[in-house]
Scaffold this active site. Sequence first.
Site, PDB file in Angstrom:
ATOM      1  N   ALA A  34     -30.942  30.505   0.367  1.00 21.15           N
ATOM      2  CA  ALA A  34     -32.206  30.348   1.365  1.00 21.15           C
ATOM      3  C   ALA A  34     -32.160  31.471   2.438  1.00 21.15           C
ATOM      4  O   ALA A  34     -30.969  32.121   2.692  1.00 21.15           O
ATOM      5  CB  ALA A  34     -31.881  28.895   2.268  1.00 21.15           C
ATOM      6  N   GLY A  88     -28.883  28.264  -2.119  1.00 17.85           N
ATOM      7  CA  GLY A  88     -30.019  27.905  -2.816  1.00 17.85           C
ATOM      8  C   GLY A  88     -30.493  28.831  -4.148  1.00 17.85           C
ATOM      9  O   GLY A  88     -31.095  28.464  -4.915  1.00 17.85           O
ATOM     10  N   GLU A 147     -28.812  26.763  -6.634  1.00 16.36           N
ATOM     11  CA  GLU A 147     -29.519  25.655  -6.866  1.00 16.36           C
ATOM     12  C   GLU A 147     -30.898  26.039  -7.686  1.00 16.36           C
ATOM     13  O   GLU A 147     -31.282  25.271  -8.584  1.00 16.36           O
ATOM     14  CB  GLU A 147     -30.223  24.955  -5.476  1.00 16.36           C
ATOM     15  CG  GLU A 147     -28.918  24.488  -4.657  1.00 16.36           C
ATOM     16  CD  GLU A 147     -29.296  23.739  -3.491  1.00 16.36           C
ATOM     17  OE1 GLU A 147     -29.847  24.654  -2.691  1.00 16.36           O
ATOM     18  OE2 GLU A 147     -29.197  22.505  -3.176  1.00 16.36           O
ATOM     19  N   GLU A 206     -23.044  25.937   1.859  1.00 20.45           N
ATOM     20  CA  GLU A 206     -23.849  25.325   3.156  1.00 20.45           C
ATOM     21  C   GLU A 206     -22.729  24.800   4.178  1.00 20.45           C
ATOM     22  O   GLU A 206     -23.157  24.809   5.373  1.00 20.45           O
ATOM     23  CB  GLU A 206     -24.776  24.192   2.608  1.00 20.45           C
ATOM     24  CG  GLU A 206     -25.849  24.840   1.893  1.00 20.45           C
ATOM     25  CD  GLU A 206     -25.547  25.370   0.365  1.00 20.45           C
ATOM     26  OE1 GLU A 206     -24.581  25.309  -0.022  1.00 20.45           O
ATOM     27  OE2 GLU A 206     -26.568  25.431  -0.325  1.00 20.45           O
TER      28      GLU A 206
END
Length: 703
Positions: free
Chosen positions: A61, A102, A105, A125
Amino acid sequence: MTTHYQAQGDVALLLLDNAPVNGLNWQTRQQCFEHLQTALADPAIKAIVLTGAGKAFCGGADIKEFGSAKALQEPNLLSLIIALENATKPIVAALHSVAMGGGLELALACHYRMSAPGCQIAMPEVKLGLIPGAGGTQRLPRVLGVEAALNLIVSGEGVMSERLNMVPGQKLFDKLATSAETLVDEAIDFAREVASDRPLPKVRDLPMKHPQADAYFQFAKNMVKNSPQAKNLPAPLIAIEAIRQGTLLRFDQGLAHEREQFLNLMWTPESRALRHLFGAQRNASRVPDLDKDTPVRTIQEVGIVGSGTMGSGIAMNFLMAGIPVTLLDSSQEALDRGLKTLSTYFEDRVKKGKLKPEKLQAMMKALKTTIRYEELSPCDLVIEAVFEDMGVKAQVFKQLDACLKQGAILATNTSTLDVNKIAAFTTRPSDVVGLHFFSPAQVMKLLEVVRARETSKEVLATVLALAKKIKKIAVVSGVCDGFIGNRMIEQYSRQAGFLLEEGCSPEQIDAAIERFGFAMGPFKMSDLAGNDIGWAIRKRRYQETPEMKYSTIVDTVCELGRFGQKTSAGWYDYQPGKRDALVSPVVQKCLEDFRAKHNLKVRKITDEEIVQRLVFSLVNEGARILQEGIASKASDIDMVYITGYGFPIFRGGPMHYAHEFGLLNMMGAMHRFAQNPKDDALFWRPAELLNTWVKEGRTFADF
Ligand code: NAD
């Protein structure tokens, strides 16, 4: 464009292209989403390959969007992931270099995954005080098994794809590619092979179980609770719980639980602090007036003058980074001592399995020692680490000036002396810079780069680039007494002295600030560094700045010869060979006598007051440092304190802490402390910058 679409026959290639690491900002997500729709709508396309351009598959992200509406704007990461997972044509994620957070993911939502060798896989994270928030805690355990996934998520550390490929029963990778170069072609071939597979495999449909779930999760929680990394940070335990819930709930419920926890964590002060530090570290090497394309000089050989505590430690940094070193000292005996320190450290690392014997051999081959300045002539950079005495520095710099080639950089490791004056001993002050390492220099991450009046931009850019090579976090400081870190710590120590006068014991002060999260309180720190060092500085201050009030209570232990651990007695007692700090009846009596002699009234002081007085002393001086342009950013000061002074990471550094506390609140507290008759009202006079900011409603985050 930050995502490209390319049809290669019947396979569509979606290429993330958002340098440097293909971060998933809104624009990238939106383009990826649109290209996916194009591929799905085109009847000629039978399968899709998703990959990343340049140096990463995807680094995750976009941290700049965190906590903003942009992160939630459609398509957000979750909706993009759902779109990929529900696609009606097979999608192969082709991973290489880095697949993190991310990005990982995203890959887990694809139907198939293929990795090039050497791809770093991570869910980092927790390092930002968060847990994966787009299915990571639910999908990763389904492909790697609960234990391997939990280890990755809770540690936040990266693991190479080859290692994960060996996890028994793993379903993270369907295939490993032969090489990064052939990855995309191999992924396209693989996509064709699976083009007609139906139903499409989805990670969410795999089971998520652990045979001894209750015992295992309890064990994992206990391990984390007691680990120093997780102390004071909520995310690791919450990550374990999210995984545990995944073993109990349906997939969608597990996902909802994860999402809720992720959003809650986003607003915690711990996550804000860690995200602040992430940005602070990136920005530390960005100097406002230094262009990115400033030329840098090549540094292939380094000389070090002085092979004592610092010189030998500094040498280790360069040797470990593969840069040859010539170590100079004034006598063979001194060189032998330096060599012994250096080889003992390296040999110990070999014994502990942290250093390969071949590497040790190569490093020792790359090390030369000498007592003759001429032998430094091939060096591109020479760092001086001799006694802290201007006369000695003058002698050394004049000799360096005489023997070094044009273009060589001359650096000083001085802690307290004026780098402008040192530069003036040479005929080339623009080539002179301060490189202030911290002790032990081979361990401590911080490097204060002291930019003197005439230091050239090229020299500055060169040493900043070099700092990265030797794995240091460089922060630029202007010239002033103590630079950023020691100038601030002096005010903190002064305040600790006032607290002693008012009735606190050293152990009470240390315990309060350690509970706040500092690695070590001021008195334990002083015992470790040697109380005589601070004493010498104070004696100088008594002469040079008599208007600056100090409490002489702190001199009393020095007068007793209690210099700290090295004399087995300081603010605490120490048993020979041990480092445990034991409360000292001698010190207690000494403090009581001082208070009685000076008629000092004592009062009970709360931990809260102790912490505020110590931390705000740092902040007020930090604000002056900003005001004078000694530091260019408040976040640089935070980096100095986190990496060099044991300030608690989860509080983000002194300036970030003050920002969170509220400048107005802090000023109110400082005003109250200034009323205390035992304190110097001058001490608590707020830095001008603070007054201005409070009036203008600004804060350190704007700086
Ligand atoms: P040290 O006493 O351990 O070592 C100094 C070395 O310099 C000795 O080996 C000595 O023989 C050598 N030396 C002295 N004069 C010399 C000369 N004219 N030519 C060549 N060699 C000479 O000192 P240290 O603790 O390593 O400190 C060195 C410098 O680093 C000082 O400027 C100090 O302020 C700074 N510094 C020290 C620390 C620390 O924690 N010790 C931290 C940061 C910076």
